[in-house]
Enzyme design. Sequence first.
Site, PDB file in Angstrom:
ATOM      1  N   GLY A  80       0.800  -1.233   0.000  1.00 30.87           N
ATOM      2  CA  GLY A  80       0.000   0.000   0.000  1.00 30.87           C
ATOM      3  C   GLY A  80       0.828   1.276   0.000  1.00 30.87           C
ATOM      4  O   GLY A  80       0.504   2.226   0.728  1.00 30.87           O
ATOM      5  N   GLY A 139      -1.255   7.978   0.995  1.00 27.20           N
ATOM      6  CA  GLY A 139      -1.393   8.099   2.447  1.00 27.20           C
ATOM      7  C   GLY A 139      -0.132   7.758   3.222  1.00 27.20           C
ATOM      8  O   GLY A 139       0.986   8.138   2.868  1.00 27.20           O
ATOM      9  N   GLY A 143       1.411   4.943   3.697  1.00 26.71           N
ATOM     10  CA  GLY A 143       2.367   4.060   3.023  1.00 26.71           C
ATOM     11  C   GLY A 143       3.334   4.835   2.146  1.00 26.71           C
ATOM     12  O   GLY A 143       4.539   4.532   2.105  1.00 26.71           O
ATOM     13  N   SER A 147      -4.777  -0.188  14.241  1.00 21.47           N
ATOM     14  CA  SER A 147      -5.569   1.029  14.465  1.00 21.47           C
ATOM     15  C   SER A 147      -6.096   1.001  15.888  1.00 21.47           C
ATOM     16  O   SER A 147      -6.359  -0.081  16.449  1.00 21.47           O
ATOM     17  CB  SER A 147      -6.751   1.066  13.492  1.00 21.47           C
ATOM     18  OG  SER A 147      -7.664   2.065  13.884  1.00 21.47           O
ATOM     19  N   TYR A 165     -14.347  -3.532  10.658  1.00 19.66           N
ATOM     20  CA  TYR A 165     -13.019  -2.897  10.603  1.00 19.66           C
ATOM     21  C   TYR A 165     -12.297  -3.126  11.939  1.00 19.66           C
ATOM     22  O   TYR A 165     -11.113  -3.504  11.975  1.00 19.66           O
ATOM     23  CB  TYR A 165     -13.159  -1.400  10.315  1.00 19.66           C
ATOM     24  CG  TYR A 165     -11.849  -0.653  10.198  1.00 19.66           C
ATOM     25  CD1 TYR A 165     -11.039  -0.791   9.069  1.00 19.66           C
ATOM     26  CD2 TYR A 165     -11.402   0.197  11.215  1.00 19.66           C
ATOM     27  CE1 TYR A 165      -9.832  -0.107   8.955  1.00 19.66           C
ATOM     28  CE2 TYR A 165     -10.197   0.882  11.115  1.00 19.66           C
ATOM     29  CZ  TYR A 165      -9.413   0.734   9.981  1.00 19.66           C
ATOM     30  OH  TYR A 165      -8.220   1.417   9.869  1.00 19.66           O
TER      31      TYR A 165
HETATM   32  N1  LIG Z   1      -6.065   7.119   7.900  1.00 25.42           N
HETATM   33  C1  LIG Z   1      -6.299   6.839   9.174  1.00 25.42           C
HETATM   34  O1  LIG Z   1      -6.832   7.665   9.953  1.00 25.42           O
HETATM   35  C2  LIG Z   1      -5.914   5.491   9.744  1.00 25.42           C
HETATM   36  C3  LIG Z   1      -6.130   5.255  11.113  1.00 25.42           C
HETATM   37  C4  LIG Z   1      -5.764   4.018  11.632  1.00 25.42           C
HETATM   38  C5  LIG Z   1      -5.191   3.054  10.822  1.00 25.42           C
HETATM   39  N2  LIG Z   1      -5.009   3.312   9.491  1.00 25.42           N
HETATM   40  C6  LIG Z   1      -4.414   2.253   8.653  1.00 25.42           C
HETATM   41  O2  LIG Z   1      -3.320   2.783   7.929  1.00 25.42           O
HETATM   42  C7  LIG Z   1      -3.072   1.963   6.784  1.00 25.42           C
HETATM   43  C8  LIG Z   1      -2.823   2.836   5.558  1.00 25.42           C
HETATM   44  O3  LIG Z   1      -4.035   3.481   5.215  1.00 25.42           O
HETATM   45  P1  LIG Z   1      -4.131   5.007   4.742  1.00 25.42           P
HETATM   46  O4  LIG Z   1      -4.908   5.711   5.782  1.00 25.42           O
HETATM   47  O5  LIG Z   1      -2.812   5.518   4.351  1.00 25.42           O
HETATM   48  O6  LIG Z   1      -5.139   4.872   3.505  1.00 25.42           O
HETATM   49  P2  LIG Z   1      -4.944   4.895   1.917  1.00 25.42           P
HETATM   50  O7  LIG Z   1      -4.316   6.168   1.495  1.00 25.42           O
HETATM   51  O8  LIG Z   1      -6.273   4.523   1.380  1.00 25.42           O
HETATM   52  O9  LIG Z   1      -3.890   3.728   1.658  1.00 25.42           O
HETATM   53  C9  LIG Z   1      -4.261   2.389   1.669  1.00 25.42           C
HETATM   54  C10 LIG Z   1      -3.383   1.629   0.705  1.00 25.42           C
HETATM   55  O10 LIG Z   1      -3.807   0.255   0.736  1.00 25.42           O
HETATM   56  C11 LIG Z   1      -3.806  -0.228  -0.588  1.00 25.42           C
HETATM   57  N3  LIG Z   1      -4.766  -1.314  -0.761  1.00 25.42           N
HETATM   58  C12 LIG Z   1      -6.107  -1.288  -0.592  1.00 25.42           C
HETATM   59  N4  LIG Z   1      -6.655  -2.471  -0.917  1.00 25.42           N
HETATM   60  C13 LIG Z   1      -5.628  -3.267  -1.307  1.00 25.42           C
HETATM   61  C14 LIG Z   1      -5.563  -4.597  -1.780  1.00 25.42           C
HETATM   62  N5  LIG Z   1      -6.649  -5.355  -1.943  1.00 25.42           N
HETATM   63  N6  LIG Z   1      -4.343  -5.105  -2.095  1.00 25.42           N
HETATM   64  C15 LIG Z   1      -3.226  -4.352  -1.968  1.00 25.42           C
HETATM   65  N7  LIG Z   1      -3.228  -3.078  -1.539  1.00 25.42           N
HETATM   66  C16 LIG Z   1      -4.425  -2.546  -1.218  1.00 25.42           C
HETATM   67  C17 LIG Z   1      -4.216   0.955  -1.445  1.00 25.42           C
HETATM   68  O11 LIG Z   1      -3.774   0.699  -2.757  1.00 25.42           O
HETATM   69  P3  LIG Z   1      -4.297   1.478  -4.072  1.00 25.42           P
HETATM   70  O12 LIG Z   1      -3.309   2.574  -4.248  1.00 25.42           O
HETATM   71  O13 LIG Z   1      -4.239   0.440  -5.143  1.00 25.42           O
HETATM   72  O14 LIG Z   1      -5.694   1.942  -3.776  1.00 25.42           O
HETATM   73  C18 LIG Z   1      -3.511   2.105  -0.748  1.00 25.42           C
HETATM   74  O15 LIG Z   1      -2.228   2.315  -1.275  1.00 25.42           O
HETATM   75  C19 LIG Z   1      -4.291   1.034   6.667  1.00 25.42           C
HETATM   76  O16 LIG Z   1      -3.948  -0.241   7.162  1.00 25.42           O
HETATM   77  C20 LIG Z   1      -5.311   1.700   7.577  1.00 25.42           C
HETATM   78  O17 LIG Z   1      -6.273   0.785   8.098  1.00 25.42           O
HETATM   79  C21 LIG Z   1      -5.348   4.507   8.928  1.00 25.42           C
END
Ligand SMILES: NC(=O)c1ccc[n+]([C@@H]2O[C@H](COP(=O)([O-])OP(=O)(O)OC[C@H]3O[C@@H](n4cnc5c(N)ncnc54)[C@H](OP(=O)(O)O)[C@@H]3O)[C@@H](O)[C@H]2O)c1
Length: 285
Positions: A10, A14, A16, A139, A165
């Site tokens: 990922g 975001g 990642g 999370s 979730y």
């Molecule tokens: N944002 C928050 O407030 C928050 C809070 C707590 C935990 N988190 C955790 O942080 C992590 C990163 O999330 P983010 O907030 O940075 O969101 P994000 O920007 O949506 O990033 C999520 C990434 O996961 C990838 N992904 C989604 N489905 C996938 C699949 N089937 N196979 C492979 N890759 C996949 C997406 O790839 P694509 O580029 O192809 O879409 C994207 O690059 C997640 O585990 C999330 O649960 C986030």
Amino acid sequence: MKGKTVCITGPNSGIGFYTAQELARQGARLILGVRNRETGDATVARIRTAVPEAEAEVATLDLSSRRSIEDFAEQVRRMAPRLDILINNAGVMGSVYTTTEDGFEQQIGINFMGPYLLTRLLLDNLKAAPEPRVVHVSSAAHYGGKIDFERFRSDKGRYKGMPAYAQSKLAVTLFASELARRYPDIRSYSLHPGVVATRIVRSERNGWLFALGWTLMRPFVLSPARGAKTSIYLATVAPPPEPNGQYFDEHQHPMKPSRLAQDEELARVLWERSEQFWKEAGAIF
Ligand SMILES: NC(=O)c1ccc[n+]([C@@H]2O[C@H](COP(=O)([O-])OP(=O)(O)OC[C@H]3O[C@@H](n4cnc5c(N)ncnc54)[C@H](OP(=O)(O)O)[C@@H]3O)[C@@H](O)[C@H]2O)c1
């Protein structure tokens, strides 16, 4: 980080993206697990605008498909016979019930079952590194989570996205500590990155109202660069924090996870049941 190979899922957006960029800046060689190769190539180009000397390769990975996870693991095994760090970052949040290719509810499937299988398939390569680490992006939502194995493969009636979730992130936190118990030579940490302004809440998965609310909150929550700090810390800090298996908050402080996340028997059962689920779906361990 010079001389170290890091595999991150990922990395396109975001948390990642900023994690990958900073690790490249610190000299790590990156393997980026992405769903779409072109988007992955664009991510490498973006990283190289900030870090021209970045060493980064792209391989396709869809965590909602066993076949894709196995193909990706095979590629990583060839690219990195010695894998120093695996960052299980990719994740989804959704309120519409859908299943993965292997029949898992999408959030448990993509957030936990996929990374579980991937990690297990990469264990030999991790063990070949001198100081291997696995960083699991969990999370604080896990505090409200319960494990209900029946819900791994069914909606059992009315589907609610948030409990699903929370369950997936509780599973991630339990997995991080169980991995540390079973493989003490591998450092395994889980973390809450903070509430971060990313694309995690997408309207197609959450409905427009939730997506709009999330967009309006964006100015008041952490930037993705700030949200990447704990992942970067856990991938790089020396010496590695004690105890192995620890959960961290968004300030890089060790935190007690939920009562259920500390339940060693539940963690053991989760490990076994997940292996069984995957075997039923055709995986070979
Ligand atoms: N944002 C928050 O407030 C928050 C809070 C707590 C935990 N988190 C955790 O942080 C992590 C990163 O999330 P983010 O907030 O940075 O969101 P994000 O920007 O949506 O990033 C999520 C990434 O996961 C990838 N992904 C989604 N489905 C996938 C699949 N089937 N196979 C492979 N890759 C996949 C997406 O790839 P694509 O580029 O192809 O879409 C994207 O690059 C997640 O585990 C999330 O649960 C986030």
